[in-house]
Design a protein around this motif. Structure first.
Motif, PDB file in Angstrom:
ATOM      1  N   UNK A  50       0.995  -0.870   0.022  1.00  0.00           N
ATOM      2  CA  UNK A  50       0.358   0.009  -0.179  1.00  0.00           C
ATOM      3  C   UNK A  50       0.862   1.520  -0.078  1.00  0.00           C
ATOM      4  N   UNK A  51       1.940   1.185   0.239  1.00  0.00           N
ATOM      5  CA  UNK A  51       3.000   2.423   0.537  1.00  0.00           C
ATOM      6  C   UNK A  51       2.213   2.800   2.124  1.00  0.00           C
ATOM      7  N   UNK A  52       1.839   2.132   2.297  1.00  0.00           N
ATOM      8  CA  UNK A  52       1.766   2.991   3.848  1.00  0.00           C
ATOM      9  C   UNK A  52       2.711   2.365   4.927  1.00  0.00           C
ATOM     10  N   UNK A  53       3.137   3.835   5.356  1.00  0.00           N
ATOM     11  CA  UNK A  53       4.522   3.046   6.837  1.00  0.00           C
ATOM     12  C   UNK A  53       3.797   3.161   7.790  1.00  0.00           C
ATOM     13  N   UNK A  54       4.338   1.489   8.641  1.00  0.00           N
ATOM     14  CA  UNK A  54       3.641   1.769   9.824  1.00  0.00           C
ATOM     15  C   UNK A  54       4.693   1.775  10.969  1.00  0.00           C
ATOM     16  N   UNK A  99     -15.852   1.621  17.639  1.00  0.00           N
ATOM     17  CA  UNK A  99     -16.651   0.385  16.892  1.00  0.00           C
ATOM     18  C   UNK A  99     -16.589   0.500  15.536  1.00  0.00           C
ATOM     19  N   UNK A 100     -16.001  -0.648  14.796  1.00  0.00           N
ATOM     20  CA  UNK A 100     -15.757   0.223  13.300  1.00  0.00           C
ATOM     21  C   UNK A 100     -16.919  -0.614  12.360  1.00  0.00           C
ATOM     22  N   UNK A 101     -17.827   0.110  11.830  1.00  0.00           N
ATOM     23  CA  UNK A 101     -18.990  -0.890  10.911  1.00  0.00           C
ATOM     24  C   UNK A 101     -18.096  -1.208   9.770  1.00  0.00           C
ATOM     25  N   UNK A 102     -17.772  -2.121   9.537  1.00  0.00           N
ATOM     26  CA  UNK A 102     -16.669  -3.031   8.540  1.00  0.00           C
ATOM     27  C   UNK A 102     -17.629  -4.242   8.223  1.00  0.00           C
ATOM     28  N   UNK A 103     -18.484  -4.447   7.455  1.00  0.00           N
ATOM     29  CA  UNK A 103     -19.357  -5.634   7.039  1.00  0.00           C
ATOM     30  C   UNK A 103     -17.969  -6.122   6.029  1.00  0.00           C
ATOM     31  N   UNK A 268      -7.691   4.289   8.131  1.00  0.00           N
ATOM     32  CA  UNK A 268      -6.872   3.598   6.982  1.00  0.00           C
ATOM     33  C   UNK A 268      -6.834   2.874   8.160  1.00  0.00           C
ATOM     34  N   UNK A 269      -6.776   2.910   9.732  1.00  0.00           N
ATOM     35  CA  UNK A 269      -6.431   1.562  11.000  1.00  0.00           C
ATOM     36  C   UNK A 269      -7.475   0.520  10.303  1.00  0.00           C
ATOM     37  N   UNK A 270      -9.074   0.757   9.663  1.00  0.00           N
ATOM     38  CA  UNK A 270     -10.072  -0.455  10.212  1.00  0.00           C
ATOM     39  C   UNK A 270      -9.190  -1.325   8.654  1.00  0.00           C
ATOM     40  N   UNK A 271      -9.112  -0.152   7.423  1.00  0.00           N
ATOM     41  CA  UNK A 271      -8.279  -0.795   6.115  1.00  0.00           C
ATOM     42  C   UNK A 271      -7.659  -2.014   6.993  1.00  0.00           C
ATOM     43  N   UNK A 272      -6.486  -1.183   7.154  1.00  0.00           N
ATOM     44  CA  UNK A 272      -4.887  -2.494   7.820  1.00  0.00           C
ATOM     45  C   UNK A 272      -6.289  -3.703   9.264  1.00  0.00           C
ATOM     46  N   UNK A 273      -6.886  -3.469   9.133  1.00  0.00           N
ATOM     47  CA  UNK A 273      -7.308  -4.783  10.092  1.00  0.00           C
ATOM     48  C   UNK A 273      -7.974  -5.378   8.876  1.00  0.00           C
TER      49      UNK A 273
END
Ligand code: FE
Length: 337
Positions: A50-54, A99-103, A268-273
């Protein structure tokens, strides 16, 4: 050709980094109680893709939760990863997760392995099960967790200390399924059967069985896997208890993650999980520690699959947190320390 394709990969990564939005946005900060060597390969892979450094901080769950609480709104942490649902529940209880709303997560993580209020999600599954000597125990003699309290095992059982969260979560879910009185009776039976005072680690329990100090015990499955990788002929085996109709099934627990309450980058945190819950990332997350993927679409590592299939208890793991204090009191009363 090879050079060219590598160049275009680099370019893609650079563009993603450059086009990620406001300065400081295109990065993630992870607080993790999962050991560095089990999580770092995944973080590197995510950055590659993704190019996203962690950036990440590793510590035990207790200090990480205290740090998040102390930092409050000023925290830079986006994601919390811990082992054991008991710890995830504590984080949610202390209002350190949102809370994360993630289908995607709803589809990839079975309902009993995530918070009913969507504040944490299991990412790898471990079975806490019976382990026995293949030389001195016939698996025909084994049946249930409660069966370890039987007189026939007097002076033959090894357990890890009750001070660690794994056994607290196990006993908490036993209280939920069998009630407090029945659970206390059987924990007293375990204590009566001990061959030695409780050990500091699951690995010590397995080594004591291999060495002949005791004949059976209770451990998380991956600790056997770690030893089997070094010593394939270790004379110990896993047994799956409570498999008959009407019995609870094998106690399972998770490593999991949530988005911190004050994450500067919650999307971005949700996308990583979500990325961790599927495909190759899900396979790696589980297999680096010889655990089971939570996502039923992803197969376990061959060494793990070789232990055979089992039916797991499908009680929601938030129970491990809700009844943790009751479990600690019960084990104390029963003389299990
Ligand atoms: Fe562990």
């Amino acid at each position: 050709m090879r050079v060219l394709s590598r160049l275009s990969c680099c370019l893609a990564a650079l563009l993603l980094t450059a086009c990620g939005g406001k300065p400081g946005d295109a990065q993630l900060v992870v607080y993790t109680a999962r050991a560095e060597h089990l999580i770092q390969p995944l973080l590197l892979r995510y950055t590659e893709e993704t190019g996203i450094p962690i950036r990440f901080v590793t510590d035990k769950a207790g200090p990480l939760l205290a740090r998040l609480a102390a930092e409050g709104e000023a925290t830079q942490a986006d994601v919390l990863i811990t082992v054991d649902a008991g710890n995830l529940w504590q984080a949610a209880q202390q209002d350190l997760l949102q809370a994360i709303d993630s289908p995607i997560l709803e589809a990839n993580v079975p309902a009993h392995l995530r918070d009913p209020e969507d504040r944490w999600f299991g990412l790898s599954l471990r079975a806490r099960t019976i382990i026995h000597s293949t030389e001195r125990v016939d698996p025909e003699e084994l049946n249930t967790y409660a069966g370890l309290a039987d007189d026939r095992w007097r002076g033959r059982l090894c357990l890890r200390t009750s001070k660690e969260v794994y056994n607290q979560s196990l006993v908490a879910t036993m209280i939920a399924s069998g009630g407090e009185t029945e659970t206390e009776t059987l924990v007293r039976g375990w204590v009566d059967n001990l061959a030695a005072p409780p050990f500091a680690s699951d690995t010590q329990v397995i080594e004591a069985i291999a060495a002949g100090q005791c004949d059976l015990g209770l451990v998380n499955s991956y600790y056997l896997g770690r030893l089997q990788r070094q010593q394939p002929d270790l004379p110990v085996a896993l047994f799956w208890p409570d498999q008959a109709a009407g019995e609870r099934g094998v106690h399972v627990n998770v490593s999991g993650a949530g988005v911190t309450r004050h994450s500067p980058r919650p999307e971005a945190a949700r996308a990583f999980i979500e990325w961790l819950s599927a495909g190759e990332a899900q396979r790696l997350f589980a297999s680096l520690n010889l655990e089971y993927p939570v996502n039923p679409e992803v197969a376990p590592a061959p060494l793990v699959a070789a232990w055979g299939e089992f039916r797991a208890d499908d009680i929601n793991l938030s129970t491990a947190g809700e009844l943790q204090a009751a479990a600690v009191r019960l084990m104390d009363r029963a003389g299990y320390h």
